[in-house]
Design a protein around this motif. Structure first.
Motif, PDB file in Angstrom:
ATOM      1  N   ALA A 195      -5.263  -6.396 -11.893  1.00 27.53           N
ATOM      2  CA  ALA A 195      -5.555  -5.186 -12.673  1.00 27.53           C
ATOM      3  C   ALA A 195      -4.775  -5.168 -13.978  1.00 27.53           C
ATOM      4  O   ALA A 195      -3.689  -5.737 -14.088  1.00 27.53           O
ATOM      5  CB  ALA A 195      -5.214  -3.945 -11.851  1.00 27.53           C
ATOM      6  N   SER A 196      -5.350  -4.487 -14.967  1.00 29.74           N
ATOM      7  CA  SER A 196      -4.648  -4.304 -16.248  1.00 29.74           C
ATOM      8  C   SER A 196      -4.063  -2.902 -16.381  1.00 29.74           C
ATOM      9  O   SER A 196      -3.454  -2.591 -17.410  1.00 29.74           O
ATOM     10  CB  SER A 196      -5.613  -4.583 -17.414  1.00 29.74           C
ATOM     11  N   ASN A 197      -4.230  -2.063 -15.358  1.00 26.47           N
ATOM     12  CA  ASN A 197      -3.597  -0.733 -15.354  1.00 26.47           C
ATOM     13  C   ASN A 197      -2.080  -0.901 -15.427  1.00 26.47           C
ATOM     14  O   ASN A 197      -1.512  -1.795 -14.792  1.00 26.47           O
ATOM     15  CB  ASN A 197      -3.926   0.020 -14.064  1.00 26.47           C
ATOM     16  N   VAL A 198      -1.426  -0.034 -16.163  1.00 25.39           N
ATOM     17  CA  VAL A 198       0.023  -0.132 -16.334  1.00 25.39           C
ATOM     18  C   VAL A 198       0.744  -0.169 -14.987  1.00 25.39           C
ATOM     19  O   VAL A 198       1.651  -0.987 -14.759  1.00 25.39           O
ATOM     20  CB  VAL A 198       0.550   1.048 -17.192  1.00 25.39           C
ATOM     21  N   ARG A 199       0.351   0.673 -14.052  1.00 29.93           N
ATOM     22  CA  ARG A 199       1.003   0.772 -12.752  1.00 29.93           C
ATOM     23  C   ARG A 199       0.967  -0.568 -11.999  1.00 29.93           C
ATOM     24  O   ARG A 199       1.866  -0.894 -11.245  1.00 29.93           O
ATOM     25  CB  ARG A 199       0.304   1.833 -11.910  1.00 29.93           C
TER      26      ARG A 199
END
Length: 313
Positions: A195-199
């Protein structure tokens, strides 16, 4: 030509992965899930082909280096069951370390980034190889030779764990039983990794066991409230066959060139992706801290608002 038991086992496992891939493609097509695209799939196959060529070129050197170090083994495990259990566990831990280095040192990230460059996630994404990894991977596995494991056994163990690692590149499987999710890398865990989501950045580095991530602080569960977006935080505009391999090297070269001091140039090479001398971009850990702070503030404001509402009532 005579095939060994190992050859047949590995061939059978690879065949199993290919069959599963074709099944996933078919299901995606008939249900219009759009998990696959032609361009992305051919890119995955292209990157796998380049990696295979480099692997074959390095195979002899890798084998002889491991065999040479085996002469200086510190001990020998005689029990066959203990031998293979320790080999698999040690190899899996060293892969976790290799993978973590690929995320936390930008020079190595420039090579590993190809594996994360797809905005899709399916079984062929597992073939989207870190094409230059065979050039340096052997150095991470040298401790296994010193521990008394033969070159052939090390390479066989790597192939088997690599095949398992390919199987978790899928959206077709949800979360599994909690005990399995706690111990092993699962499709859910690996979806987070891509994933590229910050989290989710730089999380879940394991190949077979997720325990390393739980123990060393790189674990993140897949959360329904934070839907996964695949790919990189900044996708390359040019997804041609050459640029997809070298785009991060080009970006790294440009950053090193603009760095004002020699130490800043070294930091661009050795610090995590996202580090910048002027703070214009941030590393994942900094962005994740900012996200936690924002969420904590929002939660605090919600609690205060609820308390205020109760007082007024």
């Amino acid at each position: 030509m005579k095939f060994t038991g190992s050859d047949i086992s590995v061939g059978g496992l690879f065949g199993f992965v290919i069959v599963l891939t074709l099944v996933e493609m078919y299901i995606s097509y008939i249900h219009d899930k759009k998990i696959y695209t032609k361009r992305d799939t051919w890119t995955n196959i292209y990157l796998m082909t380049v990696a295979v060529v480099i692997n074959l070129g390095m195979k002899t050197a890798t084998f002889f280096l491991l065999e040479y170090c085996y002469q200086f083994r510190l001990f020998q495990i005689t029990n066959i069951w203990v031998y293979w259990i320790i080999l698999i566990l040690a190899q899996d831990f060293l892969y976790w370390f290799l993978h973590t280095v690929g995320h936390y040192i930008r020079f190595f990230w420039a090579m590993h980034v190809t594996h994360h460059s797809s905005e899709h996630f399916n079984l062929t994404t597992g073939f989207r190889s870190t094409v230059f990894e065979p050039l340096y991977r052997v150095f991470f596995y040298l401790p296994l030779a010193f521990m008394g494991f033969t070159a052939m056994d090390i390479l066989f163990a790597y192939l088997v764990t690599q095949i398992y690692g390919n199987l978790v590149h899928t959206q077709a499987v949800g979360k599994l039983h909690p005990w399995f999710e706690y111990i092993f890398v699962t499709p859910s865990h690996h979806r987070v990794h891509h994933a590229s989501n910050v989290r989710y950045l730089d999380k879940n580095m394991g190949m077979v066991l997720i325990l390393w991530d739980r123990w060393f602080g790189t674990f993140q569960e897949e959360l329904p409230e934070d839907a996964i977006k695949y790919g990189l935080t900044t996708q390359p505009k040019d997804t041609g066959p050459v640029n997809i391999i070298f785009h991060e090297f080009i970006a790294l070269k440009n950053d090193v060139k603009k760095a004002p001091t020699f130490m800043d140039k070294i930091k661009y090479i050795l610090y995590p992706p996202g580090w910048s001398h002027d703070g214009s971009t941030q590393i994942a850990k900094v962005m994740q801290k900012q996200l936690r702070d924002e969420e904590n503030l929002k939660d605090s404001e919600t609690v205060q608002s609820e308390k205020q509402g109760l007082k007024q009532a």
